[in-house]
Write a protein that holds these residues in place. Structure first.
Motif, PDB file in Angstrom:
ATOM      1  N   GLY A  50      39.822  33.804 -23.957  1.00  0.00           N
ATOM      2  CA  GLY A  50      38.391  33.725 -23.737  1.00  0.00           C
ATOM      3  C   GLY A  50      37.773  35.110 -23.823  1.00  0.00           C
ATOM      4  O   GLY A  50      38.395  36.107 -23.444  1.00  0.00           O
ATOM      5  N   PHE A  51      36.528  35.171 -24.309  1.00  0.00           N
ATOM      6  CA  PHE A  51      35.857  36.444 -24.536  1.00  0.00           C
ATOM      7  C   PHE A  51      34.432  36.375 -23.987  1.00  0.00           C
ATOM      8  O   PHE A  51      33.769  35.341 -24.076  1.00  0.00           O
ATOM      9  CB  PHE A  51      35.785  36.762 -26.035  1.00  0.00           C
ATOM     10  N   GLY A  52      33.945  37.496 -23.461  1.00  0.00           N
ATOM     11  CA  GLY A  52      32.552  37.583 -23.063  1.00  0.00           C
ATOM     12  C   GLY A  52      32.236  36.773 -21.829  1.00  0.00           C
ATOM     13  O   GLY A  52      33.038  36.671 -20.900  1.00  0.00           O
ATOM     14  N   GLN A  53      31.054  36.171 -21.856  1.00  0.00           N
ATOM     15  CA  GLN A  53      30.533  35.499 -20.685  1.00  0.00           C
ATOM     16  C   GLN A  53      30.370  33.993 -20.907  1.00  0.00           C
ATOM     17  O   GLN A  53      29.923  33.557 -21.964  1.00  0.00           O
ATOM     18  CB  GLN A  53      29.170  36.099 -20.308  1.00  0.00           C
ATOM     19  N   ARG A  54      30.742  33.253 -19.887  1.00  0.00           N
ATOM     20  CA  ARG A  54      30.504  31.810 -19.900  1.00  0.00           C
ATOM     21  C   ARG A  54      29.020  31.523 -19.767  1.00  0.00           C
ATOM     22  O   ARG A  54      28.494  30.584 -20.374  1.00  0.00           O
ATOM     23  CB  ARG A  54      31.279  31.159 -18.751  1.00  0.00           C
ATOM     24  N   ASP A  55      28.350  32.349 -18.974  1.00  0.00           N
ATOM     25  CA  ASP A  55      26.916  32.184 -18.751  1.00  0.00           C
ATOM     26  C   ASP A  55      26.294  33.573 -18.646  1.00  0.00           C
ATOM     27  O   ASP A  55      26.505  34.278 -17.659  1.00  0.00           O
ATOM     28  CB  ASP A  55      26.679  31.376 -17.476  1.00  0.00           C
ATOM     29  N   ALA A  56      25.547  33.956 -19.667  1.00  0.00           N
ATOM     30  CA  ALA A  56      24.952  35.294 -19.674  1.00  0.00           C
ATOM     31  C   ALA A  56      23.931  35.467 -18.552  1.00  0.00           C
ATOM     32  O   ALA A  56      23.704  36.587 -18.083  1.00  0.00           O
ATOM     33  CB  ALA A  56      24.290  35.553 -21.024  1.00  0.00           C
ATOM     34  N   ASN A  64      39.447  30.520 -20.105  1.00  0.00           N
ATOM     35  CA  ASN A  64      40.027  29.724 -21.197  1.00  0.00           C
ATOM     36  C   ASN A  64      39.703  28.244 -21.060  1.00  0.00           C
ATOM     37  O   ASN A  64      39.687  27.520 -22.068  1.00  0.00           O
ATOM     38  CB  ASN A  64      41.548  29.910 -21.231  1.00  0.00           C
ATOM     39  N   ASP A  65      39.460  27.788 -19.833  1.00  0.00           N
ATOM     40  CA  ASP A  65      39.200  26.357 -19.630  1.00  0.00           C
ATOM     41  C   ASP A  65      37.711  26.045 -19.535  1.00  0.00           C
ATOM     42  O   ASP A  65      37.323  25.010 -18.985  1.00  0.00           O
ATOM     43  CB  ASP A  65      39.939  25.841 -18.395  1.00  0.00           C
ATOM     44  N   ALA A  66      36.865  26.904 -20.093  1.00  0.00           N
ATOM     45  CA  ALA A  66      35.430  26.628 -20.108  1.00  0.00           C
ATOM     46  C   ALA A  66      35.153  25.332 -20.865  1.00  0.00           C
ATOM     47  O   ALA A  66      35.840  24.990 -21.839  1.00  0.00           O
ATOM     48  CB  ALA A  66      34.678  27.789 -20.748  1.00  0.00           C
ATOM     49  N   ILE A  67      34.132  24.632 -20.418  1.00  0.00           N
ATOM     50  CA  ILE A  67      33.737  23.349 -21.014  1.00  0.00           C
ATOM     51  C   ILE A  67      32.535  23.585 -21.922  1.00  0.00           C
ATOM     52  O   ILE A  67      31.536  24.187 -21.510  1.00  0.00           O
ATOM     53  CB  ILE A  67      33.400  22.326 -19.915  1.00  0.00           C
ATOM     54  N   PHE A  68      32.621  23.106 -23.155  1.00  0.00           N
ATOM     55  CA  PHE A  68      31.593  23.329 -24.166  1.00  0.00           C
ATOM     56  C   PHE A  68      30.995  22.008 -24.629  1.00  0.00           C
ATOM     57  O   PHE A  68      31.698  20.999 -24.720  1.00  0.00           O
ATOM     58  CB  PHE A  68      32.187  24.030 -25.402  1.00  0.00           C
ATOM     59  N   ARG A  69      29.733  22.049 -24.957  1.00  0.00           N
ATOM     60  CA  ARG A  69      29.104  20.941 -25.673  1.00  0.00           C
ATOM     61  C   ARG A  69      29.604  21.016 -27.114  1.00  0.00           C
ATOM     62  O   ARG A  69      29.321  21.987 -27.818  1.00  0.00           O
ATOM     63  CB  ARG A  69      27.590  21.074 -25.628  1.00  0.00           C
ATOM     64  N   ILE A  70      30.311  19.990 -27.564  1.00  0.00           N
ATOM     65  CA  ILE A  70      30.924  20.068 -28.896  1.00  0.00           C
ATOM     66  C   ILE A  70      30.107  19.333 -29.954  1.00  0.00           C
ATOM     67  O   ILE A  70      30.464  19.343 -31.132  1.00  0.00           O
ATOM     68  CB  ILE A  70      32.380  19.573 -28.893  1.00  0.00           C
ATOM     69  N   GLY A 262      28.104   8.546 -30.470  1.00  0.00           N
ATOM     70  CA  GLY A 262      29.357   8.703 -31.206  1.00  0.00           C
ATOM     71  C   GLY A 262      29.301   9.825 -32.215  1.00  0.00           C
ATOM     72  O   GLY A 262      30.331  10.310 -32.690  1.00  0.00           O
ATOM     73  N   GLY A 263      28.088  10.273 -32.525  1.00  0.00           N
ATOM     74  CA  GLY A 263      27.933  11.355 -33.486  1.00  0.00           C
ATOM     75  C   GLY A 263      27.823  12.722 -32.877  1.00  0.00           C
ATOM     76  O   GLY A 263      27.909  13.718 -33.598  1.00  0.00           O
ATOM     77  N   GLY A 264      27.632  12.819 -31.548  1.00  0.00           N
ATOM     78  CA  GLY A 264      27.452  14.163 -31.026  1.00  0.00           C
ATOM     79  C   GLY A 264      27.290  14.315 -29.538  1.00  0.00           C
ATOM     80  O   GLY A 264      26.584  15.221 -29.098  1.00  0.00           O
ATOM     81  N   GLY A 265      27.912  13.485 -28.721  1.00  0.00           N
ATOM     82  CA  GLY A 265      27.621  13.528 -27.297  1.00  0.00           C
ATOM     83  C   GLY A 265      28.643  14.148 -26.371  1.00  0.00           C
ATOM     84  O   GLY A 265      28.379  14.325 -25.186  1.00  0.00           O
ATOM     85  N   LEU A 266      29.825  14.505 -26.864  1.00  0.00           N
ATOM     86  CA  LEU A 266      30.919  14.890 -25.969  1.00  0.00           C
ATOM     87  C   LEU A 266      30.888  16.358 -25.571  1.00  0.00           C
ATOM     88  O   LEU A 266      30.362  17.214 -26.274  1.00  0.00           O
ATOM     89  CB  LEU A 266      32.269  14.593 -26.624  1.00  0.00           C
ATOM     90  N   VAL A 267      31.515  16.622 -24.430  1.00  0.00           N
ATOM     91  CA  VAL A 267      31.913  17.975 -24.032  1.00  0.00           C
ATOM     92  C   VAL A 267      33.433  18.026 -24.046  1.00  0.00           C
ATOM     93  O   VAL A 267      34.112  16.998 -23.911  1.00  0.00           O
ATOM     94  CB  VAL A 267      31.388  18.343 -22.629  1.00  0.00           C
ATOM     95  N   SER A 268      33.988  19.230 -24.207  1.00  0.00           N
ATOM     96  CA  SER A 268      35.439  19.361 -24.233  1.00  0.00           C
ATOM     97  C   SER A 268      35.827  20.809 -23.986  1.00  0.00           C
ATOM     98  O   SER A 268      34.964  21.701 -23.872  1.00  0.00           O
ATOM     99  CB  SER A 268      36.006  18.871 -25.576  1.00  0.00           C
ATOM    100  N   THR A 269      37.120  21.043 -23.920  1.00  0.00           N
ATOM    101  CA  THR A 269      37.690  22.377 -23.772  1.00  0.00           C
ATOM    102  C   THR A 269      38.607  22.657 -24.959  1.00  0.00           C
ATOM    103  O   THR A 269      39.004  21.738 -25.686  1.00  0.00           O
ATOM    104  CB  THR A 269      38.514  22.497 -22.486  1.00  0.00           C
ATOM    105  N   ALA A 270      38.982  23.920 -25.109  1.00  0.00           N
ATOM    106  CA  ALA A 270      39.902  24.277 -26.189  1.00  0.00           C
ATOM    107  C   ALA A 270      41.248  23.579 -26.013  1.00  0.00           C
ATOM    108  O   ALA A 270      41.830  23.074 -26.977  1.00  0.00           O
ATOM    109  CB  ALA A 270      40.089  25.790 -26.239  1.00  0.00           C
ATOM    110  N   SER A 271      41.754  23.536 -24.787  1.00  0.00           N
ATOM    111  CA  SER A 271      43.052  22.890 -24.549  1.00  0.00           C
ATOM    112  C   SER A 271      43.010  21.413 -24.887  1.00  0.00           C
ATOM    113  O   SER A 271      43.935  20.874 -25.504  1.00  0.00           O
ATOM    114  CB  SER A 271      43.477  23.074 -23.089  1.00  0.00           C
ATOM    115  N   ASP A 272      41.939  20.743 -24.480  1.00  0.00           N
ATOM    116  CA  ASP A 272      41.803  19.315 -24.767  1.00  0.00           C
ATOM    117  C   ASP A 272      41.736  19.060 -26.269  1.00  0.00           C
ATOM    118  O   ASP A 272      42.470  18.229 -26.815  1.00  0.00           O
ATOM    119  CB  ASP A 272      40.535  18.766 -24.118  1.00  0.00           C
ATOM    120  N   TYR A 273      40.820  19.763 -26.928  1.00  0.00           N
ATOM    121  CA  TYR A 273      40.620  19.473 -28.354  1.00  0.00           C
ATOM    122  C   TYR A 273      41.842  19.873 -29.166  1.00  0.00           C
ATOM    123  O   TYR A 273      42.143  19.270 -30.208  1.00  0.00           O
ATOM    124  CB  TYR A 273      39.358  20.151 -28.880  1.00  0.00           C
TER     125      TYR A 273
END
Length: 390
Positions: A50-56, A64-70, A262-273
């Motif tokens: 992981g690099f930088g800030q999760r929340d500026a 590394n386990d930050a959750i992102f809107r994918i 189904g086209g764009g609603g999930l959140v996920s992490t790097a480990s999950d994806y």
């Protein structure tokens, strides 16, 4: 997934360190708030940081386990869900979608006549195949300023306070942008696939995902919202775009939405994806759990467009499209490295992945920077391929 020293899987530690320095430099220059990068090869992870800030806004560092809107990285998961039902014999790819969603049985096509449109009958029905490869004629309201996109906007085709059934009913009243099967047009086709999964399975999309994909793969942080106990891990974008100065507004994922896109609603992490991508790379199986046949994965990651054309900003030169993924068709032509047979996609907020079966490799970059996404997708791919050392 197990970790490996980079050299054990044909990657260069020195060159991966260079990748890290480049990402840190971009963050220090205020281009993106933070990032998580993961690279795996031959079944093991060779780089994960992981690099930088999760929340500026708060200065919280990026874990590394930050959750992102994918966003549109939801589409491959929805496509896998549909193909799991296809493997059960629930439908044929050539079936008209109206067989299962009768709201889509009376569609027509918009033909522009100056500033007006004429609505003409469809020459053939939209098939499920069309939906999965984006040749249905459905569009996105933000993909242009023509009459059809304006109609989508006026009808609020996308709104969180609706069900998937509501959206399909609205789409059934909209004209198509083009005749089905004639052009690749990125749009709300995969939202319709999500509704198809619900109708055929008798379950909400979130429930089908959880029971048939997420739980079997051990994807513990992937969902349509972030529970309160995990919201301290949610990655955020800058409040304003560093280039345009415009306000940046991402999906509110703190509460469960009515509309499960189904086209764009999930959140996920790097480990999950990464677990999802390893399943694809391994031909439909992970840790002894098979989701799809190897031949189904081969079908999904083959080109289904042939000479059909589409938006060059989304399909780079030398690429086609399969059932949920862009697919590389040539070693050259495209202005970025890769292998024939590589497949990929990304999300509106900047997340991206690719899978390269020839190199037994996949890579993920998760950022929340909508305006900078195209640049960092290409930069990251360049740097990852430059780190191959075997």
């Amino acid at each position: 997934m197990a970790l490996a020293a980079p050299e054990e899987i044909g990657l260069s530690s020195m060159r991966l360190a260079r990748l890290g320095r480049v990402l840190r430099g971009e963050i220090e220059r205020g281009r993106v708030p933070g990032a998580v990068a993961l690279i795996a090869r031959r079944g093991r992870i060779g780089f994960f940081d992981g690099f930088g800030q999760r929340d500026a806004a708060t200065g919280a560092p990026m874990p590394n386990d930050a959750i992102f809107r994918i966003y549109s990285m939801t589409k491959p998961i929805t496509s896998v869900a549909a193909m799991m039902l296809w493997e059960e014999g629930r439908f044929l790819l050539g079936d008209p979608i109206a067989k299962y969603l009768p709201e889509l049985s009376d569609l027509d096509v918009a033909v522009e006549r100056g500033t007006e449109i004429e609505r003409v009958p469809v020459e053939r029905a939209i098939t499920i195949h069309d939906l999965l490869r984006h040749t249905s004629g459905f569009t996105y309201e933000f993909r242009g300023t023509g009459p059809v996109q304006k109609m989508y906007m006026s009808a609020k085709v996308y709104r969180r306070a609706q069900s998937s059934a509501d959206q399909v009913a609205t789409l059934g009243k909209m004209p198509l942008l083009h005749q089905p099967g004639t052009r690749w047009e990125y749009g709300r086709s995969t939202d319709v696939v999500g509704r198809l999964v619900e109708v055929l399975s008798g379950q909400k999309l979130s429930v089908f995902f959880e029971q048939h994909i997420l739980a079997p793969l051990g994807m513990v942080d992937t969902a349509f919202h972030v529970p309160q106990r995990h919201q301290s891990r949610l990655a955020e974008a800058f409040a304003r775009d560093p280039d345009s100065g415009a306000a940046v507004q991402l999906l509110d994922v703190r509460d469960a939405p009515d509309f499960e896109s189904g086209g764009g609603g999930l959140v996920s992490t790097a480990s999950d994806y990464a677990r999802f991508l390893q399943m694809l790379l391994d031909g439909g199986t992970l840790d002894g759990r098979r989701l799809l046949s190897r031949k189904t994965i081969e079908l999904m990651t083959a080109d289904h467009l042939g000479p059909m054309t589409g938006a060059p900003d989304l399909l780079p030169p030398g690429h086609g499209f399969g059932l949920g993924f862009a697919v590389r068709l040539h070693a050259g032509i495209a202005p970025m490295p890769g292998s024939i047979g590589q497949y990929f996609w990304g999300g509106l907020a900047g997340t991206t992945f690719w899978v390269d079966p020839a190199e037994q490799m996949f890579a993920l970059l998760l950022i929340q920077a909508p305006g900078q996404r195209d640049y960092y997708r290409t930069l990251f791919r360049d740097l990852v391929y430059a780190a191959i050392d075997d």
